[in-house]
Scaffold this motif. Structure first.
Motif, PDB file in Angstrom:
ATOM      1  N   ALA A 197       0.860 -24.178 -70.364  1.00  7.64           N
ATOM      2  CA  ALA A 197       0.296 -23.382 -71.458  1.00  7.64           C
ATOM      3  C   ALA A 197      -1.150 -22.999 -71.151  1.00  7.64           C
ATOM      4  CB  ALA A 197       0.368 -24.173 -72.761  1.00  7.64           C
ATOM      5  N   SER A 198      -1.674 -22.091 -71.941  1.00  2.00           N
ATOM      6  CA  SER A 198      -3.057 -21.631 -71.741  1.00  2.00           C
ATOM      7  C   SER A 198      -4.066 -22.761 -71.919  1.00  2.00           C
ATOM      8  CB  SER A 198      -3.380 -20.492 -72.712  1.00  2.00           C
ATOM      9  OG  SER A 198      -3.271 -20.946 -74.049  1.00  2.00           O
ATOM     10  N   THR A 199      -3.704 -23.799 -72.678  1.00  2.00           N
ATOM     11  CA  THR A 199      -4.580 -24.953 -72.891  1.00  2.00           C
ATOM     12  C   THR A 199      -4.356 -26.039 -71.844  1.00  2.00           C
ATOM     13  OG1 THR A 199      -2.931 -25.899 -74.384  1.00  2.00           O
ATOM     14  CG2 THR A 199      -4.715 -24.593 -75.381  1.00  2.00           C
ATOM     15  N   THR A 209       6.065 -21.149 -64.872  1.00  2.00           N
ATOM     16  CA  THR A 209       5.440 -20.175 -65.758  1.00  2.00           C
ATOM     17  C   THR A 209       4.047 -20.689 -66.086  1.00  2.00           C
ATOM     18  OG1 THR A 209       7.572 -19.623 -66.758  1.00  2.00           O
ATOM     19  CG2 THR A 209       5.603 -18.997 -67.986  1.00  2.00           C
ATOM     20  N   ILE A 210       3.042 -19.825 -65.890  1.00  2.00           N
ATOM     21  CA  ILE A 210       1.654 -20.218 -66.143  1.00  2.00           C
ATOM     22  C   ILE A 210       1.031 -19.200 -67.091  1.00  2.00           C
ATOM     23  CG2 ILE A 210      -0.598 -20.677 -65.107  1.00  2.00           C
ATOM     24  CD1 ILE A 210       0.970 -21.125 -62.427  1.00  2.00           C
ATOM     25  N   ASP A 211       0.596 -19.687 -68.253  1.00  2.00           N
ATOM     26  CA  ASP A 211      -0.066 -18.808 -69.219  1.00  2.00           C
ATOM     27  C   ASP A 211      -1.506 -18.542 -68.800  1.00  2.00           C
ATOM     28  OD1 ASP A 211       2.232 -18.785 -70.734  1.00  2.00           O
ATOM     29  OD2 ASP A 211       1.478 -20.184 -72.249  1.00  2.00           O
ATOM     30  N   ASP A 212      -1.990 -17.366 -69.150  1.00  2.00           N
ATOM     31  CA  ASP A 212      -3.372 -16.988 -68.882  1.00  2.00           C
ATOM     32  C   ASP A 212      -4.316 -17.984 -69.551  1.00  2.00           C
ATOM     33  OD1 ASP A 212      -5.454 -15.375 -67.925  1.00  2.00           O
ATOM     34  OD2 ASP A 212      -5.536 -14.245 -69.800  1.00  2.00           O
ATOM     35  N   THR A 229       6.299 -25.377 -67.059  1.00  2.00           N
ATOM     36  CA  THR A 229       5.626 -24.434 -67.942  1.00  2.00           C
ATOM     37  C   THR A 229       4.237 -24.977 -68.231  1.00  2.00           C
ATOM     38  OG1 THR A 229       7.734 -23.823 -68.971  1.00  2.00           O
ATOM     39  CG2 THR A 229       5.716 -23.249 -70.166  1.00  2.00           C
ATOM     40  N   ALA A 246      -4.862 -21.157 -68.299  1.00  2.63           N
ATOM     41  CA  ALA A 246      -4.591 -22.502 -67.792  1.00  2.63           C
ATOM     42  C   ALA A 246      -5.535 -22.816 -66.633  1.00  2.63           C
ATOM     43  CB  ALA A 246      -3.144 -22.604 -67.320  1.00  2.63           C
TER      44      ALA A 246
END
Length: 93
Positions: A44-46, A59-62, A42, A64
Protein backbone atom coordinates in the motif's frame (compact mmCIF):
# COMPACT_ATOMS: atom_id res chain seq x y z
CA UNK A 1 15.11 -14.81 13.24
CA UNK A 2 11.81 -16.58 12.93
CA UNK A 3 9.49 -17.21 10.05
CA UNK A 4 5.77 -16.99 9.39
CA UNK A 5 3.78 -19.24 7.01
CA UNK A 6 0.18 -18.45 6.02
CA UNK A 7 -2.06 -18.24 3.00
CA UNK A 8 -2.73 -14.54 3.70
CA UNK A 9 -0.68 -12.19 5.86
CA UNK A 10 -1.69 -8.58 6.44
CA UNK A 11 0.69 -6.12 8.09
CA UNK A 12 -1.68 -3.34 9.07
CA UNK A 13 -0.87 0.38 9.10
CA UNK A 14 0.44 0.42 12.69
CA UNK A 15 1.98 -3.05 12.33
CA UNK A 16 5.66 -3.88 11.92
CA UNK A 17 7.28 -7.25 11.27
CA UNK A 18 10.89 -8.34 10.88
CA UNK A 19 11.95 -11.81 9.72
CA UNK A 20 10.97 -14.27 6.99
CA UNK A 21 7.49 -14.56 5.51
CA UNK A 22 6.10 -17.27 3.24
CA UNK A 23 2.59 -16.59 1.95
CA UNK A 24 0.07 -17.04 -0.81
CA UNK A 25 -0.74 -13.30 -0.51
CA UNK A 26 1.15 -10.72 1.56
CA UNK A 27 -0.42 -7.29 2.07
CA UNK A 28 1.90 -4.64 3.52
CA UNK A 29 0.17 -1.52 4.81
CA UNK A 30 2.64 -0.95 7.67
CA UNK A 31 6.36 -1.81 7.88
CA UNK A 32 8.30 -4.95 7.04
CA UNK A 33 12.00 -5.82 7.07
CA UNK A 34 13.36 -9.19 5.95
CA UNK A 35 12.75 -11.85 3.31
CA UNK A 36 9.47 -12.65 1.58
CA UNK A 37 8.43 -15.51 -0.70
CA UNK A 38 4.85 -15.03 -1.89
CA UNK A 39 2.67 -15.71 -4.89
CA UNK A 40 1.23 -12.20 -4.64
CA UNK A 41 2.60 -9.17 -2.79
CA UNK A 42 0.56 -5.99 -2.37
CA UNK A 43 2.28 -2.91 -0.94
CA UNK A 44 0.00 0.00 0.00
CA UNK A 45 0.97 3.66 -0.28
CA UNK A 46 1.62 3.67 3.50
CA UNK A 47 3.81 0.55 3.28
CA UNK A 48 7.54 0.55 4.02
CA UNK A 49 9.62 -2.47 2.99
CA UNK A 50 13.31 -3.31 3.33
CA UNK A 51 14.75 -6.65 2.21
CA UNK A 52 14.38 -9.34 -0.44
CA UNK A 53 11.04 -9.99 -2.16
CA UNK A 54 10.44 -13.16 -4.18
CA UNK A 55 7.06 -13.06 -5.93
CA UNK A 56 4.88 -14.27 -8.79
CA UNK A 57 2.83 -11.04 -8.87
CA UNK A 58 3.44 -7.70 -7.17
CA UNK A 59 1.38 -4.51 -6.85
CA UNK A 60 2.94 -1.34 -5.45
CA UNK A 61 0.87 1.76 -4.71
CA UNK A 62 2.31 5.21 -5.34
CA UNK A 63 3.98 6.51 -2.18
CA UNK A 64 5.23 3.17 -0.83
CA UNK A 65 8.80 3.27 0.54
CA UNK A 66 11.03 0.49 -0.81
CA UNK A 67 14.62 -0.59 -0.25
CA UNK A 68 14.37 -4.07 -1.77
CA UNK A 69 15.75 -6.63 -4.15
CA UNK A 70 13.06 -8.17 -6.36
CA UNK A 71 13.17 -11.81 -7.49
CA UNK A 72 10.53 -13.15 -9.89
CA UNK A 73 9.41 -16.72 -9.11
CA UNK A 74 7.37 -18.96 -11.36
CA UNK A 75 6.32 -21.73 -8.96
CA UNK A 76 3.22 -21.42 -6.80
CA UNK A 77 4.09 -21.28 -3.12
CA UNK A 78 2.29 -23.68 -0.79
CA UNK A 79 1.70 -22.74 2.82
CA UNK A 80 0.14 -24.05 6.02
CA UNK A 81 -2.01 -21.48 7.88
CA UNK A 82 -5.03 -19.52 6.72
CA UNK A 83 -4.62 -15.84 7.65
CA UNK A 84 -2.44 -13.72 9.93
CA UNK A 85 -2.98 -10.06 10.79
CA UNK A 86 -0.12 -8.05 12.31
CA UNK A 87 -1.47 -5.03 14.14
CA UNK A 88 1.50 -4.20 16.38
CA UNK A 89 5.26 -4.42 16.19
CA UNK A 90 6.73 -7.90 15.88
CA UNK A 91 10.53 -8.04 15.73
CA UNK A 92 10.96 -11.70 14.86
CA UNK A 93 8.13 -13.38 13.03
Amino acid sequence: EGELNASEIVIEKEGMAKGSIFAEHLIIIGKFEGEVSANKITIASTGSVKGDLSYSRVTIDDGALLDVNFHKIFEKFQNVRKSVYIKKKIKNV
